[in-house]
Design an enzyme around this catalytic site. Structure first.
Site, PDB file in Angstrom:
ATOM      1  N   SER A  73      -0.378   8.867   2.487  1.00 41.95           N
ATOM      2  CA  SER A  73       0.047  10.253   2.332  1.00 41.95           C
ATOM      3  C   SER A  73       1.468  10.479   2.829  1.00 41.95           C
ATOM      4  CB  SER A  73      -0.910  11.168   3.103  1.00 41.95           C
ATOM      5  OG  SER A  73      -0.926  10.804   4.471  1.00 41.95           O
ATOM      6  N   GLY A 115       3.907   7.877   3.118  1.00 40.02           N
ATOM      7  CA  GLY A 115       4.899   6.931   2.624  1.00 40.02           C
ATOM      8  C   GLY A 115       4.271   5.655   2.128  1.00 40.02           C
ATOM      9  N   GLY A 122       0.817  -1.206   0.000  1.00 43.88           N
ATOM     10  CA  GLY A 122       0.000   0.000   0.000  1.00 43.88           C
ATOM     11  C   GLY A 122       0.846   1.249   0.000  1.00 43.88           C
ATOM     12  N   LYS A 123       0.168   2.384  -0.207  1.00 41.19           N
ATOM     13  CA  LYS A 123       0.837   3.684  -0.218  1.00 41.19           C
ATOM     14  C   LYS A 123      -0.119   4.711   0.362  1.00 41.19           C
ATOM     15  CE  LYS A 123       3.278   6.972  -3.208  1.00 41.19           C
ATOM     16  NZ  LYS A 123       4.489   6.984  -2.378  1.00 41.19           N
ATOM     17  N   ASP A 154      -9.441  11.333  11.349  1.00 45.62           N
ATOM     18  CA  ASP A 154      -9.313  10.818   9.982  1.00 45.62           C
ATOM     19  C   ASP A 154      -9.986   9.452   9.886  1.00 45.62           C
ATOM     20  OD1 ASP A 154      -8.623  10.900   7.323  1.00 45.62           O
ATOM     21  OD2 ASP A 154      -6.592  10.157   7.622  1.00 45.62           O
TER      22      ASP A 154
END
Length: 960
Positions: free
Chosen positions: A31, A33, A28-29, A140
């Site tokens: 915000s 890294g 995964g990626k 978030d």
């Protein structure tokens, strides 16, 4: 020395050596890294590599996430394993959760059943109850941050935006953060918020579970026209068949527009548990009915006879109903509405038309629906009190529409403005000022802001302060007045149609809030009412309020007492009173006029003391001579006193001259060198009813100016602080907005204010004066040092300035500290090695401490750490303050696309401005002979070229 136990770790408990990590595939990626699957000590782990490990702004969030994870242990929160700091980057290691996330789960075919969806909602509510109990706001919350293990139990992750919710008045945060589509409207509108923002985001996650759709894309596309409100009817239309009605009610409650009307997670959890139990009962009943129907069908032996058609419970869904299919509405409309009741029903149709249905819904479900309905009925007028429309440029009030769908217009899915239209995960932290089209502020948003400022259930004084400071940047005063008037005379909304007495009580609270808003407006910014027709508007408002009070007394005279009725505000009287006060302030002379007047009449320190104290004089002569002089010249003293009274009346705005008439006793206190006279007052008081400190009078001088080395360092610091305090306290809050407009504003605009322009007015006039005064003080320090040709005099002057800077630091006069120390660290003075070699060790140590405070290292970190703890009165470094405001101005736009006011931007400016303006004067007595030295004309001070040349003359460079 005993050997360490080999079973104990040799490094800190959370430190992981880079060599112990094994990296596998990238999974995964985000915000901050990329995330890799890896192995640590034989266990599967997730390794997050931070891309911008050298960026202090990113490291702030990473450090916050690490500290949060270290302190959290919960079955439904991802476990933290450690952190690895390596030359290749920064790595955060957590447990590996193999089941993906909830967003991926909702895309799977066939879709999951309602038992699993409700189970996810319950587990997430348990995790949020735990976080809020520890005073942590996640900020978030979204489906991508809810991971699933192999048993499809959740793990909440990504605490980069999480914050502690302090139990103080500052517990309502203002930082704009979160993910578009899930973020609460109060965050988007730049308003203060608290734990209720997590409740809204949780409601959006529930909406994902109910509809299978992604918020901001094909569900709840929010727009500025509705101030980012959601449409609850859309949720019911797009819900997947079989959704429990209780779950929809909880979702709608969580997504209410008003933060205070949203439930707490304890309430949410209890409601979801009831929903979960009802679903289990319904599922068991449906399974039993299905088994009975199957047994009945097996008894039938003749296949030609019509047998009952068995319709199985719709616990799982057809593969045709894809979560992201845009034709879901067509599919749903063809399904029997009985499926959406929350209780699975089986219809057995035969030739006889007999039907057998499942048991009825338990009473708990209906109670929950009633609870949700009652909560919505008690909502504030923030949403429905009035609908303001702009018709042909005129503002008019219209009754609220009857249809809830029409009251919340939504743009189509291909609209230019769409929440989640941009893929950036960081969201509103990355807003930058860009060249683009100019928008006019949306009237509906300004209306919402007025409603928030005059809310009947939540009163935020800081919000009113911020609004009054900044509103001129997006709306003229006339528009704000019209909106306040409409708010004051608003009609009863539809949720109070049958309760006129209840509405009148709520209306009285709203009207009181409006009147308080007007009074604060008049008190803080009376100049706004110099605009065209504003005085007439105030007179009209006074008449309307008087009529409203009379009507209220007639309608409710039998139910309320007289002391509960509103008092006529008489705003015009308040304005006239405020203007009378301002007219007195306009007559204030400038400090230079005060000093020049005193200096023209007094050429020695003795007369200066007379001018200050309006009483007898004290000098450095013997007491007998003093008595003789006082007896022989009593008439002269009386005349001087009368003149001094007149002078003080003309200069009372200086806050430093208002000395109470009191009996003063005099005594001579001399230091070891018999150089200073000390004035002691027995009953004299200064501003704030605080006693004046002992004044240290310098010895007389035959020259025009006193020498700095002859002035006591304590009194020198006091006189510098008096002057700085006077100039800084004259700065008006809006002048900071004018200054950053001058520095950062667009060339196409002639003013930072809407509907006005600068006519015969210098923008930010007092700020420019204070900046020049600070710059002149720095030049004064260099001049006084470098004009001394003798070494010992230079040493004495430097030591006097170091001691004065230390005293200014104790007075919280940071502007003076920077103005004194920065010239001392300049190359022209720092190069004077012979001079510095003779400075005492104590002063050198003090100077090193002062240098660390003014140091630019880590963006003035030491100074920024001291400033929040400084008690007023406090004078900040004006240059750094202006730089911070300019950075805020250029880092985010004032208006968002669609004309929505980026009030978060204005609140940042306002908080920084108002926190810096601790408008209290220092309680020091002015000594005009010292102030005359400190206010030398700029023409008598060295410029940069003279400073450099005199430095070379004082200590010529040594040739090699």
């Amino acid at each position: 020395m005993a050997e360490a136990d080999p079973g104990l770790p040799t490094q800190a408990i959370w430190d992981i050596p880079f060599e112990s990590l094994e990296f596998n595939e990238k999974i995964g990626k985000g915000s901050f890294g990329s995330v890799f699957r890896g192995c640590y000590l034989g266990l599967d782990v997730a390794i997050k590599k931070i891309e911008k490990a050298d960026d202090p702004e990113y490291l702030k969030y990473i450090d916050r996430e690490v500290s949060m994870l270290q302190s959290l242990r919960h079955p439904f929160i991802v476990n933290f394993s450690g952190i690895c700091v390596h030359s290749s980057g920064l790595y955060i290691v957590t447990e590996f959760v193999s089941g993906g996330d909830v967003r991926q789960l909702l895309k799977k075919t066939p879709p999951i059943g309602w038992d699993k969806r409700v189970s996810i909602a319950v587990d997430l509510a348990k995790a949020m109850v735990f976080l809020h109990a520890k005073k942590i706001i996640h900020r978030d919350l979204k489906s991508k941050n809810i991971l699933l293990d192999e048993f499809q139990r959740i793990r909440l992750c990504d605490f980069g935006f999480a914050r502690m919710s302090e139990q103080t008045k500052k517990s309502r945060h203002m930082t704009m953060c979160g993910t578009e589509g899930w973020v609460a409207p109060e965050i988007l509108l730049g308003m203060s918020y608290d734990t209720s923002c997590d409740v809204f985001s949780y409601g959006v996650v529930l909406a994902e579970l109910i509809t299978g759709r992604k918020p901001g894309v094909d569900l709840w596309v929010r727009s500025p026209e509705t101030c980012f409100d959601i449409n609850p009817e859309e949720l019911k239309q797009k819900s997947i068949p079989g959704c429990p009605s209780e779950l929809i009610s909880v979702c709608v409650e969580c997504c209410l527009y008003e933060p205070l009307t949203r439930p707490k997670f304890d309430e949410i959890l209890s409601q979801l548990k009831v929903c979960q139990n009802n679903l289990k009962v319904a599922t068991a009943a449906a399974a039993a009915a299905a088994a009975a129907a199957a047994a009945a069908a097996a008894v039938v032996s003749t296949p030609t006879i019509q047998t009952p058609i068995i319709q199985t419970p719709n616990i799982s869904f057809s593969p045709n109903n894809s979560n992201n299919n845009n034709n879901n509405n067509n599919n749903i409309s063809n399904i029997s509405p009985d499926i959406t009741t929350g209780i699975q029903q089986i219809n057995l149709s035969s030739s006889g038309g007999s039907n057998n249905s499942s048991p009825s819904t338990p009473p708990q479900g209906s109670q929950l629906v009633s609870l949700a309905q009652s909560r919505r009925n008690t909502m504030s007028l923030h949403r429905k009190s009035m609908e303001l429309n702009l018709v042909d440029g005129q503002l008019s009030t219209t009754p609220p529409p009857t249809s809830p769908i029409q009251s919340r217009p939504h743009k189509p899915s291909d609209s230019i403005w769409k929440i989640a239209a941009k893929p950036k995960h960081v969201g509103y932290q990355t807003l930058k000022r860009k060249q683009g089209p100019c928008y006019a502020a949306l009237t509906s948003h300004i209306t919402k802001m007025i409603e928030r400022a005059t809310s009947d259930y939540y009163y935020d004084t800081s919000y009113i302060q911020d609004f009054l400071l900044a509103y001129r940047c997006f709306a003229p005063p006339q528009q704000i007045f019209e909106l306040l008037l409409s708010r004051y005379i608003a009609n009863s909304p539809d949720n109070f149609t049958n309760d006129i007495n209840g509405w009148k009580k709520v209306q009285r609270v709203i009207q009181l809030r409006v009147i308080i808003f007007f009074k604060r407006w008049i008190d803080y910014y009376p100049q706004d009412f110099l605009e065209e027709a504003m005085e007439d508007n105030l007179n009209e408002f006074d008449k309307i309020s008087a009529q409203q009070n009379s009507s209220t007394a007639l309608l409710l005279g039998t139910t309320i007492s007289n002391n509960e009725l509103l008092i006529d505000p008489k705003l015009m009287t308040e304005l006239q009173k405020k203007r009378s006060e301002l007219e007195l302030l306009i007559q204030i002379n400038s400090p230079s006029d005060f000093i020049n007047n005193n200096n023209n009449n007094n050429n020695n320190p003795v007369n200066n003391i007379n001018n200050i104290n309006n009483n007898n004089s004290v000098n450095s002569s013997s007491s007998n001579n003093n008595n003789n002089n006082n007896n022989n010249n009593s008439n002269n003293n009386n005349n001087n006193n009368n003149n001094n009274n007149n002078n003080n009346n003309n200069n009372n705005g200086l806050n430093i001259i208002n000395i109470a008439a009191a009996n003063q006793s005099k005594m001579m206190l001399q230091n070891g060198n018999n150089r200073y006279s000390v004035l002691v007052t027995s009953n004299g008081i200064g501003n704030g009813e605080e006693p004046y400190p002992v004044s240290i009078i310098p010895p007389p001088t035959t020259s025009e100016y006193l020498d700095v080395k002859d002035i006591h360092s304590t009194e020198l610091a006091r006189q510098i602080t008096i002057i700085n305090s006077f100039y800084f306290n004259r700065i008006k809050a809006r002048e900071f907005i004018e200054y950053i407009w001058e520095k950062c504003g667009e060339e196409s605009t002639t003013t930072p204010y809407v509907g006005t322009s600068f006519v015969e007015v210098v923008p930010a006039e007092n700020i420019h004066k204070f900046v020049r005064k600070c710059n002149n003080l720095a030049r004064f320090v260099s001049t006084e040092i470098l004009k001394q040709t003798k070494l010992q005099k230079r040493v004495a002057t430097i030591e006097r300035f170091i001691e004065a800077a230390e005293k200014c630091l104790a007075n919280n006069d940071y502007a003076a500290v920077f103005s004194i120390v920065e010239p001392l660290v300049d190359q022209s003075i720092e190069r004077l090695s012979d001079t510095w070699r003779n400075v005492s060790q104590r002063n050198l140590a003090t100077f090193e401490h002062l240098k660390s405070i003014v140091s630019k290292e880590n963006d003035h970190k030491k100074y920024r750490e001291l400033l929040p703890d400084a008690k007023p009165p406090c004078i900040p470094n004006i240059h750094l303050l202006l730089d911070e405001l300019s950075f805020i101005e250029t880092s985010s736009p004032r208006l968002l696309p669609g004309g929505i006011v980026n009030f978060f931007h204005y609140r940042q400016l306002s908080r920084k401005i108002l926190q810096s303006q601790q408008l209290q004067s220092h309680c020091f007595r002015p000594i005009p002979s010292i102030q005359k030295v400190l206010t030398k004309p700029p023409s008598e001070l060295f410029d940069d070229e003279l400073i450099k040349n005199n430095s070379l003359k004082c200590e010529p460079p040594v040739s090699l």
